[in-house]
Motif scaffolding. Sequence first.
Motif, PDB file in Angstrom:
ATOM      1  N   ALA A  89      13.060  13.480 -28.129  1.00 43.27           N
ATOM      2  CA  ALA A  89      11.775  13.066 -27.559  1.00 43.27           C
ATOM      3  C   ALA A  89      11.793  11.606 -27.146  1.00 43.27           C
ATOM      4  N   SER A  90      12.662  10.800 -27.789  1.00 49.56           N
ATOM      5  CA  SER A  90      12.679   9.370 -27.521  1.00 49.56           C
ATOM      6  C   SER A  90      13.388   9.027 -26.216  1.00 49.56           C
ATOM      7  N   PHE A  91      14.153   9.947 -25.675  1.00 46.22           N
ATOM      8  CA  PHE A  91      14.898   9.701 -24.449  1.00 46.22           C
ATOM      9  C   PHE A  91      14.410  10.638 -23.355  1.00 46.22           C
ATOM     10  N   SER A  92      13.292  10.309 -22.762  1.00 46.66           N
ATOM     11  CA  SER A  92      12.740  11.114 -21.688  1.00 46.66           C
ATOM     12  C   SER A  92      12.404  10.226 -20.499  1.00 46.66           C
ATOM     13  N   GLU A  93      12.238  10.842 -19.342  1.00 47.62           N
ATOM     14  CA  GLU A  93      11.936  10.101 -18.131  1.00 47.62           C
ATOM     15  C   GLU A  93      10.444   9.778 -18.049  1.00 47.62           C
ATOM     16  N   SER A  94      10.163   8.641 -17.429  1.00 54.27           N
ATOM     17  CA  SER A  94       8.767   8.263 -17.218  1.00 54.27           C
ATOM     18  C   SER A  94       8.187   9.107 -16.091  1.00 54.27           C
ATOM     19  N   GLU A  95       7.012   9.619 -16.303  1.00 54.46           N
ATOM     20  CA  GLU A  95       6.356  10.456 -15.300  1.00 54.46           C
ATOM     21  C   GLU A  95       5.002   9.860 -14.939  1.00 54.46           C
ATOM     22  N   GLY A  96       4.590  10.086 -13.696  1.00 53.61           N
ATOM     23  CA  GLY A  96       3.290   9.587 -13.263  1.00 53.61           C
ATOM     24  C   GLY A  96       3.304   8.090 -13.050  1.00 53.61           C
ATOM     25  N   ASP A  97       2.129   7.488 -13.123  1.00 57.60           N
ATOM     26  CA  ASP A  97       1.995   6.039 -12.915  1.00 57.60           C
ATOM     27  C   ASP A  97       2.495   5.285 -14.134  1.00 57.60           C
ATOM     28  N   GLN A  98       3.207   4.198 -13.862  1.00 61.38           N
ATOM     29  CA  GLN A  98       3.704   3.335 -14.933  1.00 61.38           C
ATOM     30  C   GLN A  98       3.073   1.956 -14.772  1.00 61.38           C
ATOM     31  N   ASN A  99       2.503   1.455 -15.820  1.00 62.74           N
ATOM     32  CA  ASN A  99       1.814   0.173 -15.749  1.00 62.74           C
ATOM     33  C   ASN A  99       2.784  -0.986 -15.921  1.00 62.74           C
ATOM     34  N   PHE A 100       2.493  -2.076 -15.232  1.00 66.83           N
ATOM     35  CA  PHE A 100       3.238  -3.323 -15.408  1.00 66.83           C
ATOM     36  C   PHE A 100       2.275  -4.483 -15.187  1.00 66.83           C
ATOM     37  N   LYS A 101       2.657  -5.632 -15.700  1.00 68.80           N
ATOM     38  CA  LYS A 101       1.779  -6.796 -15.636  1.00 68.80           C
ATOM     39  C   LYS A 101       2.599  -8.033 -15.324  1.00 68.80           C
ATOM     40  N   ILE A 102       2.123  -8.857 -14.392  1.00 72.08           N
ATOM     41  CA  ILE A 102       2.777 -10.108 -14.028  1.00 72.08           C
ATOM     42  C   ILE A 102       1.906 -11.261 -14.510  1.00 72.08           C
ATOM     43  N   SER A 103       2.534 -12.222 -15.159  1.00 67.31           N
ATOM     44  CA  SER A 103       1.790 -13.359 -15.693  1.00 67.31           C
ATOM     45  C   SER A 103       1.217 -14.212 -14.561  1.00 67.31           C
ATOM     46  N   ASP A 104       0.263 -15.049 -14.920  1.00 61.95           N
ATOM     47  CA  ASP A 104      -0.406 -15.880 -13.920  1.00 61.95           C
ATOM     48  C   ASP A 104       0.549 -16.846 -13.227  1.00 61.95           C
ATOM     49  N   ASP A 105       1.564 -17.335 -13.948  1.00 59.98           N
ATOM     50  CA  ASP A 105       2.501 -18.273 -13.329  1.00 59.98           C
ATOM     51  C   ASP A 105       3.590 -17.573 -12.527  1.00 59.98           C
ATOM     52  N   GLY A 106       3.586 -16.238 -12.522  1.00 59.35           N
ATOM     53  CA  GLY A 106       4.553 -15.490 -11.739  1.00 59.35           C
ATOM     54  C   GLY A 106       5.958 -15.519 -12.287  1.00 59.35           C
ATOM     55  N   MET A 107       6.133 -15.835 -13.584  1.00 58.36           N
ATOM     56  CA  MET A 107       7.469 -15.953 -14.175  1.00 58.36           C
ATOM     57  C   MET A 107       7.748 -14.883 -15.232  1.00 58.36           C
ATOM     58  N   THR A 108       6.781 -14.053 -15.527  1.00 59.95           N
ATOM     59  CA  THR A 108       6.984 -12.996 -16.531  1.00 59.95           C
ATOM     60  C   THR A 108       6.398 -11.692 -16.018  1.00 59.95           C
ATOM     61  N   LEU A 109       7.202 -10.639 -16.102  1.00 63.74           N
ATOM     62  CA  LEU A 109       6.741  -9.293 -15.739  1.00 63.74           C
ATOM     63  C   LEU A 109       6.996  -8.371 -16.916  1.00 63.74           C
ATOM     64  N   THR A 110       5.951  -7.684 -17.327  1.00 60.11           N
ATOM     65  CA  THR A 110       6.059  -6.755 -18.459  1.00 60.11           C
ATOM     66  C   THR A 110       5.852  -5.332 -17.968  1.00 60.11           C
ATOM     67  N   VAL A 111       6.810  -4.467 -18.303  1.00 57.72           N
ATOM     68  CA  VAL A 111       6.727  -3.046 -17.949  1.00 57.72           C
ATOM     69  C   VAL A 111       6.315  -2.275 -19.193  1.00 57.72           C
ATOM     70  N   PHE A 112       5.309  -1.426 -19.064  1.00 55.81           N
ATOM     71  CA  PHE A 112       4.833  -0.619 -20.191  1.00 55.81           C
ATOM     72  C   PHE A 112       5.321   0.823 -20.020  1.00 55.81           C
ATOM     73  N   PHE A 113       5.954   1.335 -21.064  1.00 58.40           N
ATOM     74  CA  PHE A 113       6.523   2.675 -21.046  1.00 58.40           C
ATOM     75  C   PHE A 113       5.635   3.641 -21.829  1.00 58.40           C
ATOM     76  N   GLY A 114       5.790   4.910 -21.518  1.00 60.39           N
ATOM     77  CA  GLY A 114       5.165   5.932 -22.330  1.00 60.39           C
ATOM     78  C   GLY A 114       5.820   5.972 -23.706  1.00 60.39           C
ATOM     79  N   ALA A 115       5.172   6.604 -24.660  1.00 58.82           N
ATOM     80  CA  ALA A 115       5.672   6.615 -26.042  1.00 58.82           C
ATOM     81  C   ALA A 115       7.077   7.189 -26.138  1.00 58.82           C
TER      82      ALA A 115
END
Length: 210
Positions: A89-115
Motif C-alpha cells: 500500500a505504501s508504494f502506489s501511484e498518485s492519482e487525481g489532483d496533487q497539491n503543491f505549495k510555493i513559498s512567498d520568496d519563490g525558493m521553496t516548493l513543497t509537494v504533498f502526496f497521498g497517504a
Amino acid sequence: MSSSDDIEGNSWPGFVDILSATIMMFMFFVLITAVALFFHVITFTSREDPVTVEELEVTKQQVVVLEEQNDELRKKVAGLEQKSMEIDASFSESEGDQNFKISDDGMTLTVFFGANSITVTQDTSDAIVNFVNIALSRYGGRLRANITSPKTRSSIETVARKVAVARILNTRNSLLKTELARQSIMFGVKRSEKVDGDYNWAQITLSVAK
C-alpha cells in the motif's frame, strides 16, 4: 496272465507309498515352519517395551507444546502478511489532483502526496520545472537544490524510509528535466515532520552559492 500284467499290477502300491511319504514330509516341513514362526513372533514381541503412563503424559505435553508453537507461527505469519500489505500500500501511484505549495520568496516548493502514494503527477512535474527555470533565470549556475522528505509514520522503519526515498527520487526526476546542474542537486531523509498539517510531502529548497 502274462508277466507284463504282473509288473503293471505290482507298480501301483509302490507309487502310493512314495506319494504318501512325500505328503507326510511336506506336512512335517509345514509344521516345523509354523512352530519356528510362532517362536519368532513371541521373541520379537517380547522385545518391545510397553508404553507407560509417564510416557503417555510426556507425549500429551509435547502435543500441547507443538500446538502452542503452531499458534505462535500463525500469529507471526499473520503479522508478516499485514506488513506485506502495508508495504504494497505504501508504494502506489498518485492519482487525481496533487497539491503543491510555493513559498512567498519563490525558493521553496513543497509537494504533498497521498497517504499511500510516492509518484509525482504530470501537473506537479510541470510546476516543478517552471519553478526551477524561473530561479535559474535569476541566479544561473549558482543555483543549488536540496530535496528532503520525512519518514512516513509507518510502524516498519524500513518501509518509512523507503517511501521517503522514493518520493525524493521521483521529485528529483522532475529537476532533471531542467538545466540545473546534476551535481547541484542534494537530497536527504528527515524525521517524521508535519508541513501544513501533513506528514506526506517532499520539499525542494533552492539556494544560491556564494
